[in-house]
Structures are given as structure tokens and as C-alpha cells.
Design an enzyme around this catalytic site. Structure first.
Site, PDB file in Angstrom:
ATOM      1  N   THR A  66     -58.878 -36.057  10.819  1.00  0.00           N
ATOM      2  CA  THR A  66     -59.594 -37.226  11.351  1.00  0.00           C
ATOM      3  C   THR A  66     -60.720 -36.730  12.264  1.00  0.00           C
ATOM      4  O   THR A  66     -60.572 -35.694  12.912  1.00  0.00           O
ATOM      5  CB  THR A  66     -58.615 -38.092  12.177  1.00  0.00           C
ATOM      6  N   SER A  89     -65.277 -36.683  13.311  1.00  0.00           N
ATOM      7  CA  SER A  89     -66.620 -36.690  12.733  1.00  0.00           C
ATOM      8  C   SER A  89     -66.826 -35.535  11.747  1.00  0.00           C
ATOM      9  O   SER A  89     -67.547 -35.684  10.747  1.00  0.00           O
ATOM     10  CB  SER A  89     -67.675 -36.648  13.842  1.00  0.00           C
ATOM     11  N   ASP A  95     -58.823 -29.817   8.526  1.00  0.00           N
ATOM     12  CA  ASP A  95     -59.066 -30.643   9.711  1.00  0.00           C
ATOM     13  C   ASP A  95     -59.900 -29.838  10.704  1.00  0.00           C
ATOM     14  O   ASP A  95     -60.005 -28.610  10.607  1.00  0.00           O
ATOM     15  CB  ASP A  95     -57.721 -31.041  10.346  1.00  0.00           C
ATOM     16  N   ALA A 101     -61.035 -29.420  15.095  1.00  0.00           N
ATOM     17  CA  ALA A 101     -60.333 -29.266  16.380  1.00  0.00           C
ATOM     18  C   ALA A 101     -61.325 -29.564  17.494  1.00  0.00           C
ATOM     19  O   ALA A 101     -62.543 -29.542  17.280  1.00  0.00           O
ATOM     20  CB  ALA A 101     -59.793 -27.846  16.512  1.00  0.00           C
ATOM     21  N   ASP A 102     -60.792 -29.840  18.677  1.00  0.00           N
ATOM     22  CA  ASP A 102     -61.654 -30.048  19.846  1.00  0.00           C
ATOM     23  C   ASP A 102     -61.968 -28.710  20.525  1.00  0.00           C
ATOM     24  O   ASP A 102     -63.058 -28.533  21.071  1.00  0.00           O
ATOM     25  CB  ASP A 102     -60.977 -31.012  20.820  1.00  0.00           C
ATOM     26  N   GLY A 130     -58.777 -35.537  20.050  1.00  0.00           N
ATOM     27  CA  GLY A 130     -59.929 -36.281  20.560  1.00  0.00           C
ATOM     28  C   GLY A 130     -60.078 -37.623  19.852  1.00  0.00           C
ATOM     29  O   GLY A 130     -60.547 -38.598  20.429  1.00  0.00           O
ATOM     30  N   GLU A 158     -51.559 -35.657  12.595  1.00  0.00           N
ATOM     31  CA  GLU A 158     -52.193 -34.369  12.270  1.00  0.00           C
ATOM     32  C   GLU A 158     -51.191 -33.223  12.395  1.00  0.00           C
ATOM     33  O   GLU A 158     -51.143 -32.327  11.551  1.00  0.00           O
ATOM     34  CB  GLU A 158     -53.397 -34.135  13.198  1.00  0.00           C
ATOM     35  N   LYS A 179     -66.977 -25.310  19.369  1.00  0.00           N
ATOM     36  CA  LYS A 179     -65.547 -25.538  19.613  1.00  0.00           C
ATOM     37  C   LYS A 179     -64.796 -24.255  19.997  1.00  0.00           C
ATOM     38  O   LYS A 179     -63.629 -24.312  20.384  1.00  0.00           O
ATOM     39  CB  LYS A 179     -64.893 -26.129  18.349  1.00  0.00           C
TER      40      LYS A 179
HETATM   41  C1  5RP Z   1     -58.736 -36.000  15.914  1.00  0.00           C
HETATM   42  C2  5RP Z   1     -58.966 -34.536  16.068  1.00  0.00           C
HETATM   43  C3  5RP Z   1     -60.284 -33.990  15.625  1.00  0.00           C
HETATM   44  O1  5RP Z   1     -60.068 -32.952  14.738  1.00  0.00           O
HETATM   45  C4  5RP Z   1     -61.036 -33.474  16.821  1.00  0.00           C
HETATM   46  O2  5RP Z   1     -61.105 -34.506  17.788  1.00  0.00           O
HETATM   47  C5  5RP Z   1     -62.438 -33.001  16.453  1.00  0.00           C
HETATM   48  O3  5RP Z   1     -63.219 -34.114  16.133  1.00  0.00           O
HETATM   49  P1  5RP Z   1     -64.753 -34.005  15.745  1.00  0.00           P
HETATM   50  O4  5RP Z   1     -64.829 -33.423  14.386  1.00  0.00           O
HETATM   51  O5  5RP Z   1     -65.228 -35.442  15.803  1.00  0.00           O
HETATM   52  O6  5RP Z   1     -65.437 -33.144  16.787  1.00  0.00           O
HETATM   53  O7  5RP Z   1     -58.135 -33.800  16.531  1.00  0.00           O
HETATM   54  O8  5RP Z   1     -57.535 -36.416  16.503  1.00  0.00           O
END
Ligand code: 5RP
Length: 218
Positions: free
Chosen positions: A28, A30, A81, A83-84, A96, A103, A121
Site C-alpha cells: 500500500t 504511493s 511493497d 517502506a518508510d 505510513g 502488510e 528511504k
Molecule cells: C503503508 C506503508 C508504505 O509502504 C509506506 O508508508 C511507504 O509509502 P510511500 O510509498 O507512499 O512512501 O508501509 O502502510
């Protein structure tokens, strides 16, 4: 390149980890939103997806990509996926987008976790990004006090209800040195559903996009 272009580029790089005819776990946020659009170009070559959130599921439905139920699956090839934050041990802060619990479950089932990020990141020490914790609503004040006892400054994410009908506390001011121990400690607080620290189940492959191209850490 803009941040959006970097996120799109790393989404394209993730395609080579998908085997034809398989079901793909997808996160999940962007970065994964770009990946989902890209995956639509392959939709006739895969069987479908396991989605980590209602938001991602809506995107899959609008693109005509079949959704599968994790309970019907004995195993999963890959989970893709973002990560933040991620450190050199491939431990991550996630959540985030408030989807951390689903997840973490999908990541646990998947044989390979492919983490797709832009280079912003990458960190030496996890914790500059506030650590998300999913908590059942009636335990919010108690869990907050316990997080303060651990040295953090929890902030209630106002107006956010997770897909599991819970709330999020974002914990500021943590310099996370022993991520495995902290993950276990926070997960053991009664009322905590999941902490967004992925220290036991780390990424297997990290794809990092920057101005020069894609770097792969395997
Ligand atoms: C969602 C997450 C996302 O992977 C994380 O927030 C990164 O998001 P983005 O691609 O928008 O920077 O853990 O729960």
C-alpha cells in the site's frame, strides 16, 4: 527526476521478480500505487493478487486485476511493497499508510519480500520517521503511557481508522538501535495489534531508485 518518477522507475524494476501464472502479494502507498498501475500491463500473465489494504483493493478492482483471499493460499511467491525507512540490515519502518498489520501478515507468508524504494528511504538508524503502532481503540491511553515509558512520544493519528477498525499511534523520538528487541517489546503490550517495525521479517531484496538508475541489494 521527480520523486514520482523515481517511484515509478522502481515499480518497473520490480516486474522481473514476478513469475508468470502466479499470485502476487502487493502493499500500500504511493510507490506501490505506481507498481499497481504497471502491474496492470501484465494482468493477463498473472493469476491475480493478494492486497494489503482496502485502498489497494479498490485500485485492483478498477484495473480488472483479480483479488484472492490469503486464507485460501498455502504459500505466496513474492510480496512487493515499499517502506518508510530501511536500514542496512534490511529492517524497515512501515505503516505510513496505516496498512502495517495486513502488510506484516502477507510479508510473513511470502517466500520473498521485494522492497521498492527511492533512495530517500535509506537510513543508518531507524526512527526519524515516527514509528506507527496499530492499537485497539479502548487501549489507546494505556498503550500511549507504555510507549512513553519506553522513551517514545506517541501521537494519536487523528481521523484515521485502519482497515481492521483500529487506531494508529505514531511514536516520535525513538532512535532504534535494537530493532528486533523493540519489535518484540511493543508487540507484547496488551492492546497493540502490530508495530510497524519489520525487524524479524526483513526484506529479501531491496530495489532502490535514484538519479543514476536502480540499485539492487540482494
Ligand atoms: C503503508 C506503508 C508504505 O509502504 C509506506 O508508508 C511507504 O509509502 P510511500 O510509498 O507512499 O512512501 O508501509 O502502510
Amino acid at each position: 527526476m521527480t520523486l514520482d518518477e523515481l517511484k515509478k522507475a522502481v515499480g518497473w524494476a520490480a516486474l522481473k521478480y514476478i513469475r508468470p501464472g502466479t499470485i502476487v502479494g502487493v502493499g500500500t502507498g504511493s510507490t506501490t500505487a505506481h507498481f499497481i498501475n504497471i502491474l496492470a500491463s501484465l494482468k493477463h500473465k498473472i493469476e491475480g493478487v493478494i492486497s494489503s489494504s482496502e485502498a489497494s483493493s479498490k485500485k485492483f478492482q478498477s484495473l480488472g486485476i483479480p483479488l484472492f483471499d490469503l486464507n485460501e493460499m498455502e504459500s505466496l511467491d513474492v510480496y512487493i511493497d515499499s517502506a518508510d525507512e530501511i536500514n542496512s540490515k534490511m529492517q524497515m519502518i512501515k505503516g505510513g499508510g496505516a496498512a502495517l498489520t495486513r502488510e506484516k501478515v502477507i510479508a510473513a507468508v511470502a517466500r520473498k519480500f521485494i522492497c521498492i524504494i527511492d533512495s530517500s528511504k535509506l537510513v543508518k538508524v531507524l526512527g526519524a520517521f515516527p514509528l506507527p503502532v496499530e492499537v485497539i481503540p479502548m487501549a489507546r491511553a494505556w498503550v500511549s503511557r507504555e510507549l512513553v515509558r519506553l522513551g517514545g512520544s506517541p501521537v494519536y493519528r487523528q481521523g484515521v481508522v485502519t482497515d481492521n477498525s483500529n487506531i494508529i499511534l505514531d511514536v516520535h523520538n525513538l532512535a532504534i538501535i535494537d530493532a528486533v528487541a523493540l519489535e518484540e517489546t511493543i508487540n507484547n503490550i496488551p492492546g497493540v495489534v502490530t508495530v510497524g517495525l519489520f525487524a524479524r521479517r526483513v526484506a529479501d531484496v531491496v530495489l532502490i531508485s535514484n538519479e543514476q538508475g536502480i540499485k539492487i541489494i540482494d
